[in-house]
Design a protein around this motif. Structure first.
Motif, PDB file in Angstrom:
ATOM      1  N   ASP A 113       0.846  -1.196   0.000  1.00 40.00           N
ATOM      2  CA  ASP A 113       0.000   0.000   0.000  1.00 40.00           C
ATOM      3  C   ASP A 113       0.879   1.243   0.000  1.00 40.00           C
ATOM      4  O   ASP A 113       0.608   2.212  -0.681  1.00 40.00           O
ATOM      5  CB  ASP A 113      -0.881   0.015   1.245  1.00 40.00           C
ATOM      6  N   ARG A 114       1.929   1.161   0.809  1.00 40.05           N
ATOM      7  CA  ARG A 114       2.885   2.261   0.849  1.00 40.05           C
ATOM      8  C   ARG A 114       4.268   1.654   0.944  1.00 40.05           C
ATOM      9  O   ARG A 114       4.427   0.537   1.414  1.00 40.05           O
ATOM     10  CB  ARG A 114       2.658   3.141   2.091  1.00 40.05           C
ATOM     11  N   LEU A 115       5.248   2.412   0.524  1.00 47.97           N
ATOM     12  CA  LEU A 115       6.605   1.892   0.660  1.00 47.97           C
ATOM     13  C   LEU A 115       7.600   3.023   0.805  1.00 47.97           C
ATOM     14  O   LEU A 115       7.306   4.189   0.537  1.00 47.97           O
ATOM     15  CB  LEU A 115       6.954   0.995  -0.524  1.00 47.97           C
ATOM     16  N   VAL A 116       8.770   2.633   1.277  1.00 50.25           N
ATOM     17  CA  VAL A 116       9.886   3.577   1.295  1.00 50.25           C
ATOM     18  C   VAL A 116      10.983   2.988   0.425  1.00 50.25           C
ATOM     19  O   VAL A 116      11.121   1.776   0.317  1.00 50.25           O
ATOM     20  CB  VAL A 116      10.425   3.830   2.712  1.00 50.25           C
ATOM     21  N   ALA A 168       2.834   5.866  -1.857  1.00 50.17           N
ATOM     22  CA  ALA A 168       2.181   4.728  -2.491  1.00 50.17           C
ATOM     23  C   ALA A 168       2.918   4.420  -3.785  1.00 50.17           C
ATOM     24  O   ALA A 168       3.433   5.334  -4.426  1.00 50.17           O
ATOM     25  CB  ALA A 168       0.719   5.055  -2.776  1.00 50.17           C
ATOM     26  N   PRO A 169       2.984   3.160  -4.188  1.00 50.93           N
ATOM     27  CA  PRO A 169       3.773   2.804  -5.383  1.00 50.93           C
ATOM     28  C   PRO A 169       3.408   3.643  -6.607  1.00 50.93           C
ATOM     29  O   PRO A 169       4.290   4.210  -7.274  1.00 50.93           O
ATOM     30  CB  PRO A 169       3.434   1.331  -5.609  1.00 50.93           C
ATOM     31  N   GLN A 170       2.110   3.761  -6.898  1.00 57.48           N
ATOM     32  CA  GLN A 170       1.678   4.493  -8.078  1.00 57.48           C
ATOM     33  C   GLN A 170       2.080   5.945  -8.005  1.00 57.48           C
ATOM     34  O   GLN A 170       2.545   6.542  -8.967  1.00 57.48           O
ATOM     35  CB  GLN A 170       0.156   4.334  -8.245  1.00 57.48           C
ATOM     36  N   ARG A 171       1.916   6.489  -6.811  1.00 56.15           N
ATOM     37  CA  ARG A 171       2.226   7.893  -6.600  1.00 56.15           C
ATOM     38  C   ARG A 171       3.725   8.149  -6.772  1.00 56.15           C
ATOM     39  O   ARG A 171       4.143   9.152  -7.372  1.00 56.15           O
ATOM     40  CB  ARG A 171       1.763   8.224  -5.181  1.00 56.15           C
ATOM     41  N   LEU A 172       4.538   7.239  -6.271  1.00 55.81           N
ATOM     42  CA  LEU A 172       5.990   7.385  -6.421  1.00 55.81           C
ATOM     43  C   LEU A 172       6.381   7.394  -7.883  1.00 55.81           C
ATOM     44  O   LEU A 172       7.253   8.155  -8.301  1.00 55.81           O
ATOM     45  CB  LEU A 172       6.711   6.237  -5.710  1.00 55.81           C
ATOM     46  N   ILE A 173       5.705   6.560  -8.658  1.00 50.84           N
ATOM     47  CA  ILE A 173       5.999   6.502 -10.088  1.00 50.84           C
ATOM     48  C   ILE A 173       5.603   7.821 -10.746  1.00 50.84           C
ATOM     49  O   ILE A 173       6.373   8.430 -11.491  1.00 50.84           O
ATOM     50  CB  ILE A 173       5.272   5.316 -10.748  1.00 50.84           C
TER      51      ILE A 173
END
Lengths: 308, 256
Positions: free
Chosen positions: A204-207, A219-224
């Motif tokens: 759901d979230r990552l660092v 969030a993965p999508q947001r980071l992209i």
């Protein structure tokens, strides 16, 4: 506000001169899957080990399930599950005995352990192997057994250190499926990986960690979206035209990365970029179109690939 | 780095794990430890014994038989706390798995002490029965032999674990067995009385652990005098004084 399951503030750990973790902050909310993504040596495993008390923090704060790791580690370990990176199943015991013996470490009533062990064998699809010696299991089965073992105390939080490293794609998908089921059942998951697709699939979230620091969070999508363009064209030109193509792409694309003889061009409009390349007449041996992934984020942020 | 006080409950869980595995392999595992004393009894008790006059009013077989109970406990606990513990620590990663549970590193070490004591007790009990059948047990005090051998097992487990906590490679155990275990076996009064030797031989023997264990097993088999309370006290104090050092050192190998 979602309740916090884990909280780290200025968390650090050094071994002699070497700083493995350089003061990181993060929070994990109850019921989410939280990922640590980064290359080998980024400090992921050290961070995981601090969560389950095998590494004592050198500085900063770390509370797990609301308790301080320095003061209440036994209580923390009672309430969490651990899937280590290295297989440490008890080779002298059978599949079922591994779970039964492990359950006793948690002081659970014998009856409860027996019932739960059968459920867990079912859950990880190892019921038929329950009487086998562990050494006879395949890599994927061992990993599933490690996951079952981590669940024997019905933990509210499970720490998984590279749960699919070294598995073939099929075994990997089976592990992912189990982890998704767990998360859907409300268990908080914390996992490390150096696979971008794994992080994107599960978290759901990552660092993103690199050199003991957290360099991005989200969030993965947001980071992209925030750190790279949505589309990628990978070109493999003839070696003598590499420089020419790179110069062209640097003017036409939003961003260009080079990895050995491969050029990665990031753009919002791959069609336009493709046409520009065709017009230039530079011979391309190989072109690949794909959507940007976390791999691209990592490459963009550090200039290096995740797995070198 | 703060050490936690070992929990007996955690130690018991580790003991239970060892017992679970022992139950599966006890027959092949028990055999060598069980048979070995017979060789000593046959070769030395009967063979050498044919040339030896009585010692302290006992025939030679009687002299060495009960004494071998003590060395048998030493060997059982020493193998357990050296090779077996090292394999669990380094190759099997058994302890790495356990420290991630509510069982702490300190509990593991204490659990292994108790298990080594248990193994010494099991072998010792079987061996005591054999001695009884051979007519070498003459006192009801021999019923105290199993719990005493447990204590001897714990003592040698503490020593073996101390060595294990210090070494990096399994090859170093050759030193431990050659320089510690074997001399103890030969010079602790099992095969000849050391007390009659000139100073400082008896005094040196008094400083070593197996000497006291031999005094006690020999006395319990034939009818003890109150003097053995000194030997038991020596063993208890020595074991207690040393016990926490391997706990601390092993913790450092499991927790960083």
């Amino acid at each position: 506000m979602t309740p916090v399951s884990l909280k780290a503030r200025g968390l650090r750990k050094a071994y002699g001169e070497f700083e493995a973790v350089k003061g990181i902050d993060f929070e994990v909310y109850r019921g989410e899957c939280f990922g640590f993504l980064g290359p080998n040596g980024a400090g992921k495993t050290t961070t995981m080990k601090m969560i389950y008390g095998v590494v004592i923090p050198g500085g900063g704060e770390l509370s797990v399930v609301g308790r301080d790791v320095r003061r209440d580690i036994r209580e923390i370990k009672r309430r969490i599950g651990v899937v280590p990176q290295e297989n440490n199943l008890d080779e002298e015991l059978t599949v079922r005995e591994n779970l039964l013996v492990y359950g006793r470490y948690f002081d659970l009533p014998r009856k409860l352990i027996r019932r739960r062990v059968e459920e867990l064998l079912e859950f990880v699809q190892l019921s038929e192997k329950s009487g086998e010696r562990v050494e006879h299991l395949s890599g994927g089965m061992k990993r599933r057994l490690l996951i079952a073992r981590a669940l024997v105390n019905a933990p509210e939080l499970v720490v998984l250190d590279e749960p699919t490293t070294g598995l073939d794609p099929q075994a990997r998908h089976l592990v992912w499926e189990k982890l998704r089921q767990l998360r859907n059942g409300g268990t908080t998951l914390i996992l490390t990986t150096h696979y971008m697709d794994e992080a994107a699939q599960l978290c759901d979230r990552l660092v993103i960690m690199d050199n003991g620091n957290i360099i991005r969070e989200g969030a993965p999508q947001r980071l992209i979206e925030e750190n790279t363009s949505p589309e990628v064209l990978e070109f493999r030109p003839r070696p003598d035209r590499l420089e020419d193509l790179q110069r062209l792409l640097e003017t036409e694309a939003e961003h260009v990365e080079r990895s050995a003889d491969l050029l990665l061009a990031y753009t919002h409009d791959s069609d336009a970029l493709m046409q520009a390349v065709r017009r230039s007449g530079i011979e391309i041996e190989n072109t690949l179109y794909r959507r940007a992934s976390l791999e691209d984020v990592f490459l963009r942020l550090t200039g290096r690939r995740l797995i070198e | 780095m703060r050490m936690h006080w070992p929990s007996l409950r955690g130690a018991f869980r580790v003991w239970q794990r060892d017992a679970t595995i022992f139950k599966k392999f006890w027959k092949p595992a028990l055999m060598p430890n069980f048979i070995e004393p017979f060789f000593y009894l046959a070769a030395l008790g009967l063979g050498l014994g044919a040339f030896v006059r009585e010692i302290d009013g006992q025939d030679y077989l009687q002299f060495i038989g009960p004494a071998l109970l003590a060395s048998n406990a030493m060997f059982a606990a020493s193998f357990e706390s050296t090779y077996n513990t090292f394999v669990k620590l380094r190759f099997g990663k058994v302890y790495d798995a356990i420290v991630a549970t509510p069982v702490n590193a300190e509990d593991i070490v204490v659990g292994e002490y108790l298990w080594a004591g248990t193994r010494a007790l099991l072998y010792g009990t079987a061996f005591t029965l054999v001695l009884a059948v051979l007519g070498l047990v003459h006192s009801w005090w021999a019923l105290l032999l199993p719990p005493f051998l447990f204590l001897v097992g714990v003592m040698f487990s503490v020593m073996g674990t101390l060595f294990t906590s210090l070494i990096k490679s399994i090859d170093f155990y050759a030193y431990y067995f050659t320089l510690v275990v074997t001399p103890l076996f030969l010079f602790s009064g099992i095969f000849f009385p050391v007390d009659g030797f000139p100073t400082p031989v008896p005094e040196i023997a008094w400083m070593t652990p197996l000497y006291h264990a031999v005094n006690v097993t020999r006395a319990l088999a034939t009818g003890p005098s109150p003097e053995i309370l000194v030997d038991v006290a020596w063993i208890v104090i020595f074991t207690a004084a040393l016990a926490m050092l391997p706990v601390r050192l092993m913790r450092r190998r499991l927790i960083s």
